[in-house]
Design a protein around this motif. Structure first.
Motif, PDB file in Angstrom:
ATOM      1  N   GLN A  77       1.215  -1.419  -0.221  1.00  0.00           N
ATOM      2  CA  GLN A  77       0.323   0.283  -0.706  1.00  0.00           C
ATOM      3  C   GLN A  77       0.666   1.557   0.059  1.00  0.00           C
ATOM      4  OE1 GLN A  77      -2.625  -1.547   2.858  1.00  0.00           O
ATOM      5  NE2 GLN A  77      -3.795  -0.711   2.493  1.00  0.00           N
ATOM      6  N   HIS A 121       0.670  -9.041   4.098  1.00  0.00           N
ATOM      7  CA  HIS A 121      -0.448  -8.349   4.826  1.00  0.00           C
ATOM      8  C   HIS A 121      -1.124  -8.198   2.899  1.00  0.00           C
ATOM      9  CE1 HIS A 121      -1.968  -4.839   6.632  1.00  0.00           C
ATOM     10  NE2 HIS A 121      -2.592  -4.498   5.198  1.00  0.00           N
ATOM     11  N   ASN A 146      -1.722 -10.771   8.671  1.00  0.00           N
ATOM     12  CA  ASN A 146      -2.991  -9.275   8.979  1.00  0.00           C
ATOM     13  C   ASN A 146      -4.176  -9.848   8.148  1.00  0.00           C
ATOM     14  OD1 ASN A 146      -3.426  -6.391   9.254  1.00  0.00           O
ATOM     15  ND2 ASN A 146      -4.049  -6.788   7.076  1.00  0.00           N
ATOM     16  N   GLU A 147      -5.088  -9.878   9.402  1.00  0.00           N
ATOM     17  CA  GLU A 147      -6.465  -9.999   9.043  1.00  0.00           C
ATOM     18  C   GLU A 147      -6.884 -11.158   8.048  1.00  0.00           C
ATOM     19  OE1 GLU A 147      -8.398  -5.950   7.905  1.00  0.00           O
ATOM     20  OE2 GLU A 147      -7.824  -5.120   9.441  1.00  0.00           O
ATOM     21  N   TYR A 170     -11.637  -1.395  13.963  1.00  0.00           N
ATOM     22  CA  TYR A 170     -12.178  -0.376  12.863  1.00  0.00           C
ATOM     23  C   TYR A 170     -13.671  -0.001  13.873  1.00  0.00           C
ATOM     24  CZ  TYR A 170      -7.949   0.717  10.349  1.00  0.00           C
ATOM     25  OH  TYR A 170      -6.612   0.169   9.240  1.00  0.00           O
ATOM     26  N   GLN A 216     -15.115  -4.114   3.621  1.00  0.00           N
ATOM     27  CA  GLN A 216     -14.276  -4.970   4.439  1.00  0.00           C
ATOM     28  C   GLN A 216     -15.405  -5.190   6.338  1.00  0.00           C
ATOM     29  OE1 GLN A 216     -13.303  -3.063   2.963  1.00  0.00           O
ATOM     30  NE2 GLN A 216     -10.789  -3.079   4.538  1.00  0.00           N
ATOM     31  N   TRP A 258     -17.577   4.064   7.340  1.00  0.00           N
ATOM     32  CA  TRP A 258     -17.284   2.749   8.638  1.00  0.00           C
ATOM     33  C   TRP A 258     -17.485   3.654   9.665  1.00  0.00           C
ATOM     34  CZ3 TRP A 258     -12.083   0.619   7.859  1.00  0.00           C
ATOM     35  CH2 TRP A 258     -12.440   0.304   6.712  1.00  0.00           C
ATOM     36  N   GLU A 284      -3.786  -1.904  14.071  1.00  0.00           N
ATOM     37  CA  GLU A 284      -4.737  -0.693  13.180  1.00  0.00           C
ATOM     38  C   GLU A 284      -5.409  -0.223  13.820  1.00  0.00           C
ATOM     39  OE1 GLU A 284      -5.888  -2.096   9.294  1.00  0.00           O
ATOM     40  OE2 GLU A 284      -3.485  -3.283   8.824  1.00  0.00           O
ATOM     41  N   TRP A 295      -3.690   3.634  12.387  1.00  0.00           N
ATOM     42  CA  TRP A 295      -3.225   2.752  10.860  1.00  0.00           C
ATOM     43  C   TRP A 295      -3.543   4.356  10.343  1.00  0.00           C
ATOM     44  CZ3 TRP A 295      -1.733  -0.245   7.298  1.00  0.00           C
ATOM     45  CH2 TRP A 295      -2.349  -0.542   6.100  1.00  0.00           C
ATOM     46  N   SER A 352      -5.372   2.567  -0.464  1.00  0.00           N
ATOM     47  CA  SER A 352      -6.900   1.676   0.359  1.00  0.00           C
ATOM     48  C   SER A 352      -7.149   0.826   0.179  1.00  0.00           C
ATOM     49  CB  SER A 352      -8.210   2.621   0.694  1.00  0.00           C
ATOM     50  OG  SER A 352      -8.702   2.165   0.547  1.00  0.00           O
ATOM     51  N   THR A 353      -7.103  -0.156   1.126  1.00  0.00           N
ATOM     52  CA  THR A 353      -7.362  -1.786  -0.377  1.00  0.00           C
ATOM     53  C   THR A 353      -8.160  -1.706  -1.076  1.00  0.00           C
ATOM     54  OG1 THR A 353      -9.511  -2.012   0.969  1.00  0.00           O
ATOM     55  CG2 THR A 353      -7.320  -3.382   2.480  1.00  0.00           C
ATOM     56  N   HIS A 354      -9.522  -0.581  -1.141  1.00  0.00           N
ATOM     57  CA  HIS A 354      -9.836  -0.412  -2.898  1.00  0.00           C
ATOM     58  C   HIS A 354     -10.883   1.231  -2.794  1.00  0.00           C
ATOM     59  CE1 HIS A 354     -12.673  -1.508   0.735  1.00  0.00           C
ATOM     60  NE2 HIS A 354     -13.910  -0.834  -0.351  1.00  0.00           N
ATOM     61  N   LYS A 379      -9.023   8.057  -0.116  1.00  0.00           N
ATOM     62  CA  LYS A 379      -9.259   7.859   0.827  1.00  0.00           C
ATOM     63  C   LYS A 379      -8.012   7.456   2.050  1.00  0.00           C
ATOM     64  CE  LYS A 379     -11.961   4.302   3.887  1.00  0.00           C
ATOM     65  NZ  LYS A 379     -12.382   2.496   3.222  1.00  0.00           N
ATOM     66  N   TYR A 413      -5.144   8.227   5.412  1.00  0.00           N
ATOM     67  CA  TYR A 413      -5.270   7.640   6.818  1.00  0.00           C
ATOM     68  C   TYR A 413      -3.785   8.422   8.047  1.00  0.00           C
ATOM     69  CZ  TYR A 413      -8.754   4.139   6.343  1.00  0.00           C
ATOM     70  OH  TYR A 413      -9.773   2.839   6.043  1.00  0.00           O
TER      71      TYR A 413
HETATM   72  C1  BG6 Z   1      -6.610  -2.796   6.853  1.00  0.00           C
HETATM   73  C2  BG6 Z   1      -6.099  -3.701   6.390  1.00  0.00           C
HETATM   74  O1  BG6 Z   1      -8.210  -3.525   6.424  1.00  0.00           O
HETATM   75  O2  BG6 Z   1      -7.968  -1.632   7.254  1.00  0.00           O
HETATM   76  C3  BG6 Z   1      -5.292  -2.361   5.642  1.00  0.00           C
HETATM   77  O3  BG6 Z   1      -5.385  -4.397   7.664  1.00  0.00           O
HETATM   78  C4  BG6 Z   1      -6.459  -1.933   5.332  1.00  0.00           C
HETATM   79  O4  BG6 Z   1      -4.585  -2.863   4.876  1.00  0.00           O
HETATM   80  C5  BG6 Z   1      -7.059  -0.470   6.307  1.00  0.00           C
HETATM   81  O5  BG6 Z   1      -5.950  -0.054   4.809  1.00  0.00           O
HETATM   82  C6  BG6 Z   1      -8.498   0.499   5.810  1.00  0.00           C
HETATM   83  O6  BG6 Z   1      -9.325   0.031   5.211  1.00  0.00           O
HETATM   84  P1  BG6 Z   1      -9.093   0.800   3.813  1.00  0.00           P
HETATM   85  O7  BG6 Z   1     -10.122  -0.610   2.761  1.00  0.00           O
HETATM   86  O8  BG6 Z   1      -9.918   1.746   4.321  1.00  0.00           O
HETATM   87  O9  BG6 Z   1      -8.106   0.730   3.144  1.00  0.00           O
END
Ligand code: BG6
Length: 461
Positions: free
Chosen positions: A21, A116, A160-161, A291, A311, A336, A362, A409, A416-418, A423, A425
């Protein structure tokens, strides 16, 4: 908001990132592609080729973390840099020596996530986690990490997760869509075995290091005081949380989760020796990512298939539970839930169940931050988020939960993941957008100074 409890002077206030990332340099110095490099990224969203350019700027970034008074940096090591084609890559190994040494030169504890979300694409092509051969590939990778870094890394996080990869793999880019529940829980079983091997190897090869799992743990509220909804919340917690942690800590399947898997025809195949291996592997601590919380009600026996939006959201098992919206917590701009008291509750429940020291790997808020002409970034909403969550953490510690690290985080802005680079942080702003690389210059956000002062005050603000 005020928080007067003083944390232990040795408490590890840190910050987090993950290799794919933030590093970029996706094909440099012998790195092979990971599943993240080969996935299709939607138009208008950054891909991972440059990311935050941390691979080239890690010295600057770690220097900034030192200026922020961080005592820990939790980052991940790219498997595809270390073993691009199953053979060791000296340049990749040297890179992480330097990252770790840079941390140590500032008195920052390097906390290494071993994996990860970025399985090497070559292993994915052989079936990824569905192929039991990946268990030994992960153990080979673990051996290199412990041999190279085991005497200078105090904490390793195995995976991770893992629960997010099983429940929402398509969203975080780790695959699994189209797989049956049975195939998914076989993948899960294989990951559990890989993790167990790593924990055993770590204790043999790196006796000064500690190791633990790093799932994403939620509190799951019942939607009402109906007993059916309470039972639904217990089943959902068994499937989302305890399945993973019971296996990691006690080496056995959670009985309620096992029962649900049986009803879904999703029981994994267990080979001779598997349960012995799982029982022999002991984590030294539990790391968790927090989160949001989740709310469920009892569900009808058959649920229509529903695609998860992210997620943290949709998750159901017909006849047991289905997620519903919680009207109480406020939401981030990305939808979220913001639930600091849920954080206290998660910490208390995890400690109550396992009695192991806890690390937070995180916790954080994604925002559309704006860089002003004078180089400032006023991310007040992030500061409010950390105030509330650190107060919630203090509450859990005051009530007896043994927490030794908090690594929000994220350290710097990253992808971000998607939901792309928009987005954000980080405590550190990275000057790029989804569409334009710009100059990638780093700027300290208001939260950077707030977090520094909070650390200097032992958690008080
Ligand atoms: C967690 C992951 O799911 O949350 C990270 O370990 C991720 O890799 C973080 O970036 C925040 O989620 P997102 O989807 O907002 O990037």
């Amino acid at each position: 908001m005020k928080q007067n409890f003083a944390f232990d002077p040795d408490f590890l206030w840190g910050a987090s990132s993950s290799a794919y990332q933030c590093e970029g340099a996706a094909a440099e110095d012998g790195k092979a592609p990971s599943v993240q490099d080969i996935k299709t990224v939607p138009e208008g969203t950054a891909d991972f080729t440059v990311a935050s350019d941390h691979y080239h700027r890690y010295k600057e970034d770690i220097t900034l973390l030192a200026e922020m008074k961080a005592r820990a940096y939790r980052f991940s090591i790219s498997w595809a840099r270390i073993l691009p084609d199953g053979k060791e890559n000296a340049a990749g190994i040297a890179h992480y020596h330097d990252v770790i040494d840079t941390c140590l030169s500032y008195g920052i504890a390097p906390i290494v996530t071993m994996y990860h979300f970025d399985l090497p694409a070559a292993l994915e092509a052989q079936g990824g986690w569905s192929n039991p051969a990946v268990i030994d590939a992960y153990a080979d990778f673990a051996r290199v990490l412990f041999r190279e870094y085991g005497d200078k890394v105090p904490y390793f996080l195995t995976i991770n997760e893992q629960n997010v990869m099983i429940l929402a793999g398509a969203i975080v880019g780790t695959g699994g869509s189209g797989q049956s529940a049975r195939q998914l829980y076989q993948r899960n079983h294989n990951m559990m075995l890989a993790q167990a091997k790593a924990m055993v190897l770590c204790h043999q090869m790196a006796p000064s290091a500690k190791i633990g799992p790093a799932p994403n743990i939620n509190v799951i509220y019942p939607a009402s005081s109906r007993p059916e909804d309470y039972l639904a919340s217990r089943d959902a917690a068994a499937m989302r949380n305890w399945l993973y942690l019971d296996l990691a800590v006690h080496g056995r399947y959670n009985v309620y989760a096992w029962n649900i898997l049986r009803q879904q025809n999703a029981l994994p195949e267990i080979a001779p020796g598997d349960m012995e291996l799982l029982a022999s592997a002991k984590p030294d601590f539990i790391s968790l990512n927090y989160y949001a919380t989740m709310t469920v009600q009892a569900s009808a026996p058959v649920m229509p298939g529903t695609a998860a939006a992210d997620q943290q959201s949709v998750f159901h098992v017909g006849g047991h539970f289905q997620t519903v919206k919680n009207p109480h917590p406020s939401k981030t701009p990305f939808g979220w839930e913001i639930d600091p008291l849920g954080f206290t509750a998660v910490l208390k429940e995890v400690y109550d169940r396992y009695h192991l020291p806890v690390m937070i790997s995180e916790n954080g808020i994604g925002l559309y931050d704006t860089l002003n002409a004078d180089g400032t970034v006023h991310d007040t909403e992030r500061i409010r988020y950390y105030e509330a969550h650190i107060a919630a953490l203090a509450q859990a510690v005051k009530e007896g939960v043994e927490v030794f690290a908090y690594c929000p985080w994220s350290a710097m802005d990253l992808i971000s993941t998607h939901e792309g680079f928009r987005k954000r942080y980080g405590f550190i702003y990275v000057n790029r957008t989804d569409d334009a690389l710009l100059d990638l210059t780093r700027y300290k956000k208001d939260s950077f100074y707030w977090y520094r002062d909070m650390i200097l005050n032992q958690g008080r603000f």
